[in-house]
Design a protein around this motif. Structure first.
Motif, PDB file in Angstrom:
ATOM      1  N   MET A 171       0.275  -1.231  -0.253  1.00 13.53           N
ATOM      2  CA  MET A 171       0.166   0.005   0.245  1.00 13.53           C
ATOM      3  C   MET A 171       0.972   1.605  -0.219  1.00 13.53           C
ATOM      4  SD  MET A 171      -2.956   0.998   2.829  1.00 13.53           S
ATOM      5  CE  MET A 171      -4.407  -0.543   2.315  1.00 13.53           C
ATOM      6  N   ASP A 172       0.468   2.058  -1.416  1.00 16.89           N
ATOM      7  CA  ASP A 172       1.293   2.923  -1.408  1.00 16.89           C
ATOM      8  C   ASP A 172       0.902   4.053  -0.308  1.00 16.89           C
ATOM      9  OD1 ASP A 172      -0.346   4.605  -2.847  1.00 16.89           O
ATOM     10  OD2 ASP A 172       1.071   3.712  -5.072  1.00 16.89           O
ATOM     11  N   PHE A 173       1.492   5.369  -0.563  1.00 20.27           N
ATOM     12  CA  PHE A 173       0.993   6.376   0.623  1.00 20.27           C
ATOM     13  C   PHE A 173      -0.356   7.361  -0.395  1.00 20.27           C
ATOM     14  CE2 PHE A 173       1.698  11.034   1.942  1.00 20.27           C
ATOM     15  CZ  PHE A 173       1.706  10.797   3.761  1.00 20.27           C
ATOM     16  N   SER A 174      -0.135   6.815  -1.153  1.00 16.24           N
ATOM     17  CA  SER A 174      -1.347   7.885  -1.813  1.00 16.24           C
ATOM     18  C   SER A 174      -2.928   6.973  -0.892  1.00 16.24           C
ATOM     19  CB  SER A 174      -1.810   8.708  -3.327  1.00 16.24           C
ATOM     20  OG  SER A 174      -1.301   7.237  -3.826  1.00 16.24           O
ATOM     21  N   SER A 175      -3.042   5.252  -2.280  1.00 13.74           N
ATOM     22  CA  SER A 175      -3.918   4.476  -1.345  1.00 13.74           C
ATOM     23  C   SER A 175      -4.537   4.660   0.183  1.00 13.74           C
ATOM     24  CB  SER A 175      -3.919   3.294  -2.269  1.00 13.74           C
ATOM     25  OG  SER A 175      -2.883   2.710  -1.007  1.00 13.74           O
ATOM     26  N   PHE A 176      -3.235   4.831   0.486  1.00 13.51           N
ATOM     27  CA  PHE A 176      -3.773   4.975   1.729  1.00 13.51           C
ATOM     28  C   PHE A 176      -4.539   6.491   2.098  1.00 13.51           C
ATOM     29  CE2 PHE A 176      -1.551   7.446   5.596  1.00 13.51           C
ATOM     30  CZ  PHE A 176      -2.585   6.182   6.929  1.00 13.51           C
ATOM     31  N   LEU A 177      -4.060   7.466   2.039  1.00 15.65           N
ATOM     32  CA  LEU A 177      -4.588   8.573   2.161  1.00 15.65           C
ATOM     33  C   LEU A 177      -6.288   8.727   1.067  1.00 15.65           C
ATOM     34  CD1 LEU A 177      -2.081  11.879   1.904  1.00 15.65           C
ATOM     35  CD2 LEU A 177      -2.848  10.819   3.616  1.00 15.65           C
ATOM     36  N   THR A 178      -6.110   7.782  -0.138  1.00 14.73           N
ATOM     37  CA  THR A 178      -7.717   7.695   0.044  1.00 14.73           C
ATOM     38  C   THR A 178      -8.294   6.639   0.915  1.00 14.73           C
ATOM     39  OG1 THR A 178      -6.195   7.520  -2.066  1.00 14.73           O
ATOM     40  CG2 THR A 178      -9.228   6.887  -1.909  1.00 14.73           C
ATOM     41  N   SER A 179      -8.305   5.672   1.358  1.00 16.53           N
ATOM     42  CA  SER A 179      -8.315   4.342   1.845  1.00 16.53           C
ATOM     43  C   SER A 179      -9.414   5.412   3.679  1.00 16.53           C
ATOM     44  CB  SER A 179      -7.309   4.095   2.702  1.00 16.53           C
ATOM     45  OG  SER A 179      -7.958   3.566   3.708  1.00 16.53           O
ATOM     46  N   LEU A 180      -8.362   6.373   4.220  1.00 13.96           N
ATOM     47  CA  LEU A 180      -8.447   7.214   5.364  1.00 13.96           C
ATOM     48  C   LEU A 180      -9.689   7.941   4.517  1.00 13.96           C
ATOM     49  CD1 LEU A 180      -6.763   6.732   8.148  1.00 13.96           C
ATOM     50  CD2 LEU A 180      -5.556   9.002   7.495  1.00 13.96           C
ATOM     51  N   GLY A 181      -9.145   8.792   3.679  1.00 13.63           N
ATOM     52  CA  GLY A 181     -10.585   9.781   2.706  1.00 13.63           C
ATOM     53  C   GLY A 181     -11.828   9.185   3.177  1.00 13.63           C
ATOM     54  N   THR A 182     -12.077   8.070   2.376  1.00 12.03           N
ATOM     55  CA  THR A 182     -13.445   7.714   1.918  1.00 12.03           C
ATOM     56  C   THR A 182     -13.649   7.238   3.627  1.00 12.03           C
ATOM     57  OG1 THR A 182     -11.991   6.786   0.642  1.00 12.03           O
ATOM     58  CG2 THR A 182     -14.594   5.886   0.993  1.00 12.03           C
ATOM     59  N   SER A 183     -12.755   6.831   4.635  1.00 11.94           N
ATOM     60  CA  SER A 183     -14.006   6.485   6.056  1.00 11.94           C
ATOM     61  C   SER A 183     -14.212   7.089   6.516  1.00 11.94           C
ATOM     62  CB  SER A 183     -12.512   5.781   6.946  1.00 11.94           C
ATOM     63  OG  SER A 183     -11.850   4.371   6.090  1.00 11.94           O
ATOM     64  N   PHE A 184     -13.496   8.005   6.276  1.00 12.91           N
ATOM     65  CA  PHE A 184     -13.509   9.984   7.463  1.00 12.91           C
ATOM     66  C   PHE A 184     -15.799  10.502   6.122  1.00 12.91           C
ATOM     67  CE2 PHE A 184     -13.929  14.269   7.722  1.00 12.91           C
ATOM     68  CZ  PHE A 184     -13.861  14.269   9.742  1.00 12.91           C
ATOM     69  N   LEU A 185     -15.007  10.123   5.238  1.00 16.40           N
ATOM     70  CA  LEU A 185     -16.402  10.589   4.728  1.00 16.40           C
ATOM     71  C   LEU A 185     -17.535   9.658   4.954  1.00 16.40           C
ATOM     72  CD1 LEU A 185     -17.011  12.429   2.570  1.00 16.40           C
ATOM     73  CD2 LEU A 185     -17.454  10.761   0.873  1.00 16.40           C
ATOM     74  N   VAL A 186     -17.465   8.365   5.191  1.00 19.27           N
ATOM     75  CA  VAL A 186     -18.158   7.620   5.843  1.00 19.27           C
ATOM     76  C   VAL A 186     -18.940   8.306   6.960  1.00 19.27           C
ATOM     77  CG1 VAL A 186     -19.006   5.508   6.336  1.00 19.27           C
ATOM     78  CG2 VAL A 186     -17.604   5.724   3.825  1.00 19.27           C
ATOM     79  N   PHE A 187     -17.454   7.980   8.100  1.00 24.78           N
ATOM     80  CA  PHE A 187     -18.050   8.882   9.015  1.00 24.78           C
ATOM     81  C   PHE A 187     -18.935  10.009   8.895  1.00 24.78           C
ATOM     82  CE2 PHE A 187     -16.516  11.275  13.073  1.00 24.78           C
ATOM     83  CZ  PHE A 187     -16.829  10.596  13.941  1.00 24.78           C
ATOM     84  N   ALA A 188     -18.676  10.829   8.237  1.00 24.93           N
ATOM     85  CA  ALA A 188     -18.767  12.619   8.276  1.00 24.93           C
ATOM     86  C   ALA A 188     -20.397  12.137   7.955  1.00 24.93           C
ATOM     87  CB  ALA A 188     -18.502  13.539   7.622  1.00 24.93           C
ATOM     88  N   ILE A 189     -20.567  11.602   6.757  1.00 22.65           N
ATOM     89  CA  ILE A 189     -22.217  11.122   6.776  1.00 22.65           C
ATOM     90  C   ILE A 189     -22.995  10.405   7.906  1.00 22.65           C
ATOM     91  CG2 ILE A 189     -23.586   9.659   4.851  1.00 22.65           C
ATOM     92  CD1 ILE A 189     -21.856  10.023   3.083  1.00 22.65           C
TER      93      ILE A 189
END
Lengths: 726, 726
Positions: free
Chosen positions: B1-19
């Motif tokens: 897992m590279d850094f950008s896909s790590f950030l993507t995964s983190l961002g997606t999770s946070f988006l779900v959390f925010a919703i």
């Protein structure tokens, strides 16, 4: 060791035994020796002989010991001694039942096989002799005859389980009967309370304890006794008692001189310097009387100071019924469990007063420190022995003790001494220094009672003797000599042990025989105490008290006796299949031991405490450990014989562990604690709580005066009236 | 897992959390959803909102959760929940204190080193990226910079000791306060007695128990309740209750139809065959009334039979004061300890009635059997998962469930399903089947109380998740891929583990983030229960009881929640030095968890039992085990770095063991038992013993009639007057 020298050794031992028996028969008939051969009966106020007849058959003691019941033993020597006899008879039973099957089957099977001889690489071909022909060593590798030995291994194990189970049940009932007895026993009404937190401002320690326990046990609480630091007061008290003895002695000498010499008498004198050897010469009676008169007020003031100012964080708490005391000793009292820890009080004579005030985690720390020290001692036991040996070379001894020089000049004496001094050092170390050292260590752990200290020391000695004497002699002794043989095979620990076993069989046969002939011969004849007593009586003792001290026999001495027996059990069990001839030796050891010690328990030894059979779980666990050692050894030995069905032995140690687990679950807790159903039985009389309380006051703190003004002290609540009668 | 896909995964999770947060703010404001978002307050008879205001700020819950005190939690949700928050805040404290020191020191030190890059044989050169530059993997072998990491290892350990010690003390006081409360608590007056021996001839079992305990506790004994085998009576009772519910439902439907449809109404009907799908059609109200009338006398006669003839070898014994009950549960009662075993009774609602009569050694046997089964499950967990996966391949599913065929024809759906089905099977197994299986096993052990069963199941789950998820993923996942690298070095278990750690750091970072964003998002928003409730309300529920069943939230579910948290603790601790970036993630997990669960504990979940913090020692031991795993891992990892001062880490696991030993000695026993000093506190009212006694009668045995003639029965002494009000 060949067969003839084995017989010679056996014969010699038996001869010594026979002589000791004759000596016993002769000496014990003389009334002057009654205090040596019947002290327990004398102290209990009984006639020396059963029936009181003056003349007696020299073998009467055998009949008396044989026909004595367990109740007799309990009455004369207490539960602990009876438990020890259960142990002896259980082991005897195991060996007899094993021998009845093993001897008629295994011996012929071994003797008629010649498999091992035809194969060249026997492990013990250099020591092969008639005795070895009767052992498993004579069976060839992979021989189907090994099946019989395998079944025999199972037989011994199951006989042991069966008899151990019966014995545990029996001892448990014995303990139950003693604990629920309607007699009032002081220890059953008290508990030890340790780790008492500091009393709150404005409250004395005693008030603190009283209020704490009164809140929990409003009806059952009686009173408390704060533990004090008695070092100073003990010292003064001992000094005072010493002077009292010396005064009595001086008066006795004076009275003697009056009758034998001049009617006005010569007043005895002594020097007041070092050891009474130097210094001013004074009149003994005057001097000691003066000293006593000086010390009495000093003792009294020290007693007051101790009671008031040397209170510790521990106490004895008394209840007015047995159930509450029993249940209190099992319950968690404080939320922080290192505070207000409560445990059984046992008898007053057992309490080790100075250990009571050691703090919770300090006790834990000491315990683990002691374990480490013991483990190191076991591993490096050669070092202290080496040190002792080094100091006991003749050259060294001559330096330290110059007066032995003329003796050593004799060449024959010198040779003997030089040959035996190292062995002597080992024997002295094992028999005298080690038990004392282990006892000291066990006391240092902070254990509060004498009986527990003895058990702890005995346990340590067991590990020492099994690991060093048995495994050390077996493995260590043959490790170097058979190193080449071992290299051919996979040398796991089990197989090394198994390989060295047959070589040492004859050695241990001799060892067991020596133990019972010489050991029990000396035990019964009591030659050594007899000689010491007569010497003391002749040259030292002047007063009745001194005489009594000279013949007082002490107790059975479980601390060293039990590990000794355990070593024999371990040896006999481990060799029972390999060299079944050892079983009769074991039977004689435990049979003779049972008989002779029965006599000693009934007539000689005076128990110094009563723990109601708490020794048993200790004996049980170690017996089981020996059994497991036996099973593992057999597994290794069958492996050496390249017997593929050896895997069938794997379940045995597992069975043993399960058996031990079940027993410990079913029986053990009621040995650790007093079961409440026992404590709830009715007493035959209302207990005199005041008397119980007073019996716990240490002698050095007992006052002979009636004092009413001690109400702030540790023992404050004692109404001092009548204390002088204690 | 590279850094950008790590950030993507983190961002997606946070988006779900925010919703989910927005959804929560919107949904929880609707009064119709109060039963989902405030059930605990509703059941306690409180206003849904604090202050009762209708309109509220969507972030009010944060303020309320934040400002709530421990007393609030105890009042709303009990000691057990408060203890769980102590656990959360302790872990949070450990991570914050560690992070404050570790992040500013270790990250720059790691980032500025380029030792590892210059050396060719790096273990993770293929996955090297920006994240890895911030980890210990970036430090070169033998680098002196490792000293800082070594000191950091000590810092984390000592922070943990300090906070754990404080927490244990705090929880102990909390438990003490609850146990010594002046409120009358039913469980404190009763004890469970198991393994009662057969009653002697001519005595009923109840008389036997009464006489036994009266002898031991003449004053404190109140009465006993013999445990009966309730299988039959429970069955009838459940059937009856089922019909009662159905009748109420039929009547509700009838009433509804009356109002909505024709005024005379249509009487509801049902079929009496299998699942109500086949068979004769009958009038529901008549049918169920008839069934109920049939069952009531059947239940009554079965109750009598049960009380009289189905008595078991166990009983509940009641005392008139708390001290005696507390001390009885800690004491050995019988000389044979597998008889009359006494233990704490706990609350009536916790008792697992059917486990009470299991015999002593049967319980032991079951316990060990369960341990073996769990160990095998842990080792071979892939087998059940494999079986499940095999059954859940699309081909198999199509065979079993033919109606899904048309769905699967869509190619896109098919691809997704094929990719996710095995993972789905794993998740289903881990999240649904495994906890139920472990709970079943724990119950099977014969544990008498619900709370203890939950603890036992949670413990098993902990071992499962740490051993399989953490060690399995770490070691197993990288074992094959790095096999060549490992072969160069001595491959001990510690070094394999240590070598695989850095490779998986990013994976676990994502895992923790997913856990808190998605897990706690779903937790707070309660989307799933909300949907289920609304569906049920719309289509199924007709009566108030059915509605309540639909929204009843249950308890916090420690059985799965605690092992989940423990897994996160273990992961974060083990990576805290190697990849300090994980610490903030752990802080968010436990910080967010604390906040959201505080809200849930205060407003949502209803505790199903109260064990007064008995969960704590369980949490403590596992936290300590995770710490030791961390210390051992670090030892291995420093070894991989060829850092010779790694030996300085050896004392750490020893410190941990000593720390655990001291804590268990000081605190544990008063968690296992009730300290007597607590039980001796005064009550605010005289306990109504009759009411306490009656609260222990199982519902299925409660009679609504007054009967005076049951005096030989198990519950015989109950004066039945007033029972109908229970």
């Amino acid at each position: 060791m060949d067969f003839s020298s084995f017989l010679t050794s056996l014969g010699t031992s038996f001869l010594v035994f026979a002589i000791l028996m004759v000596l016993f028969a002769w000496l014990s008939a003389k009334p002057g020796n009654n205090v040596i051969y019947y002290p327990n009966r004398i102290l209990k106020g009984l006639d020396s002989f059963e029936g009181g007849s003056r003349m007696r058959n020299p073998f009467t003691w055998i009949k008396e010991a044989w026909s004595s019941s367990e109740e007799d033993v309990i009455a004369m020597s207490g539960i602990d001694t009876a438990v020890y006899f259960v142990f002896l008879s259980t082991v005897l039973g195991i060996l007899v039942l094993s021998g009845l099957i093993l001897l008629p089957t295994l011996l012929p099977i071994a003797f008629t096989d010649d498999g091992e001889k035809s194969i060249s690489h026997t492990t013990s071909n250099n020591t092969f002799n008639d005795l070895d022909k009767l052992s498993m060593g004579n069976i060839g590798e992979k021989s189907p005859r090994l099946w019989v030995f395998l079944i025999a291994t199972y037989w011994v194990s199951f006989v042991t389980y069966y008899l151990l189970w019966k014995a545990y049940k029996h001892v448990s009932l014995m303990r139950a009967n003693a604990l629920m007895s309607p007699e009032v026993k002081t220890g059953q009404f008290a508990v030890i309370v340790r780790d008492i937190p500091p009393a709150p401002e404005g409250q004395s320690r005693k008030e603190h304890i009283d209020s704490y326990f009164k809140a929990i046990y409003p009806e059952a609480y009686y009173r408390s006794m704060v533990v004090t630091k008695n070092k100073e007061v003990n010292k003064i008290w001992e000094e005072l008692e010493g002077f009292k003895k010396k005064l009595a002695r001086a008066e006795a000498i004076y009275a003697e001189l009056k009758t034998t010499g001049k009617p006005e008498g010569t007043r005895p004198t002594n020097r007041i310097g070092f050891l009474g050897l130097i210094g001013k010469k004074v009149d003994s009676i005057d001097y000691y009387s003066e000293k006593i008169n000086e010390l009495i007020p000093k003792l009294e003031s020290e007693q007051k100071v101790t009671l008031r100012e040397k209170q510790q964080d521990a106490a004895l708490v008394f209840f007015n019924n047995r159930v509450t005391a029993a249940s209190a000793s099992q319950s968690v009292h404080a939320q922080m469990v290192d505070k207000w820890t409560v445990s059984e009080a046992h008898e007053p004579r057992q309490l080790i007063w100075s250990n009571l005030s050691i703090k919770f985690f300090k006790r834990q720390l000491r315990q683990y420190a002691v374990y480490v020290i013991v483990a190191l001692t076991i591993v490096f036991y050669l070092i202290p022995i080496g040190i002792i040996s080094a100091f006991t070379t003749l050259a060294n001894l001559q330096k330290i003790l110059p007066f032995i020089k003329p003796i050593v000049k004799n060449k024959a004496v010198k040779t003997v001494l030089e040959a035996y001094l190292p062995q002597l050092a080992l024997i002295i170390f094992l028999a005298l220094i080690l038990p004392k050292f282990l006892l000291f260590l066990s006391k240092f752990e902070g254990i509060p009672t004498e009986s527990h200290v003895v058990r702890a020391a005995s346990g340590k000695y067991y590990y020492f003797s099994v690991l060093n004497v048995f495994l050390g002699v077996t493995v260590g002794g043959t490790l170097f000599s058979t190193i080449q043989t071992i290299e051919k095979h996979p040398n796991t620990i089990a197989s090394i042990l198994a390989r060295s076993l047959p070589v040492n069989a004859t050695f241990f046969l001799t060892y067991v025989a020596l133990k019972f002939f010489i050991g029990y011969g000396l035990e019964l004849s009591r030659i050594v105490p007899l000689i010491i007593y007569h010497l003391k009586r002749k040259f030292i003792c002047k007063t009745e008290t001194e005489l009594k001290d000279a013949w007082f026999p002490g107790d059975l001495g479980y601390g060293t006796r039990v590990p000794g027996d355990m070593l024999i059990v371990t040896i006999v069990l481990c060799y029972s299949i390999i060299a079944p001839l050892i079983i009769p030796f074991g039977v004689i050891y435990f049979g003779l031991g049972w008989l002779i010690l029965r006599n000693q328990a009934l007539k000689v030894y005076v128990p110094s405490y009563e723990s109601y059979g708490k020794m048993w779980p200790h004996l049980f666990v170690r017996l089981l450990a020996s059994l497991i050692l036996y099973q593992v050894t057999m597994f290794g030995y069958f492996g050496v014989k390249i017997f593929y069905y050896v895997a069938l032995l794997i379940p045995l140690p597992i069975f043993s562990l399960i058996f031990g687990f079940v027993c410990s679950k079913k029986f053990y807790p009621s040995f650790h604690h007093t079961a409440l159903e026992l404590a709830s039985r009715d007493l035959k009389e209302v207990p005199n709580l005041e008397q119980i309380f007073r019996s716990f006051i240490p002698t050095s703190l007992r006052s002979e005066k009636i004092e009413e003004d001690q109400f702030e002290d540790a023992l404050s609540q004692v109404s001092q009236t009548g204390l002088s009668s204690v």
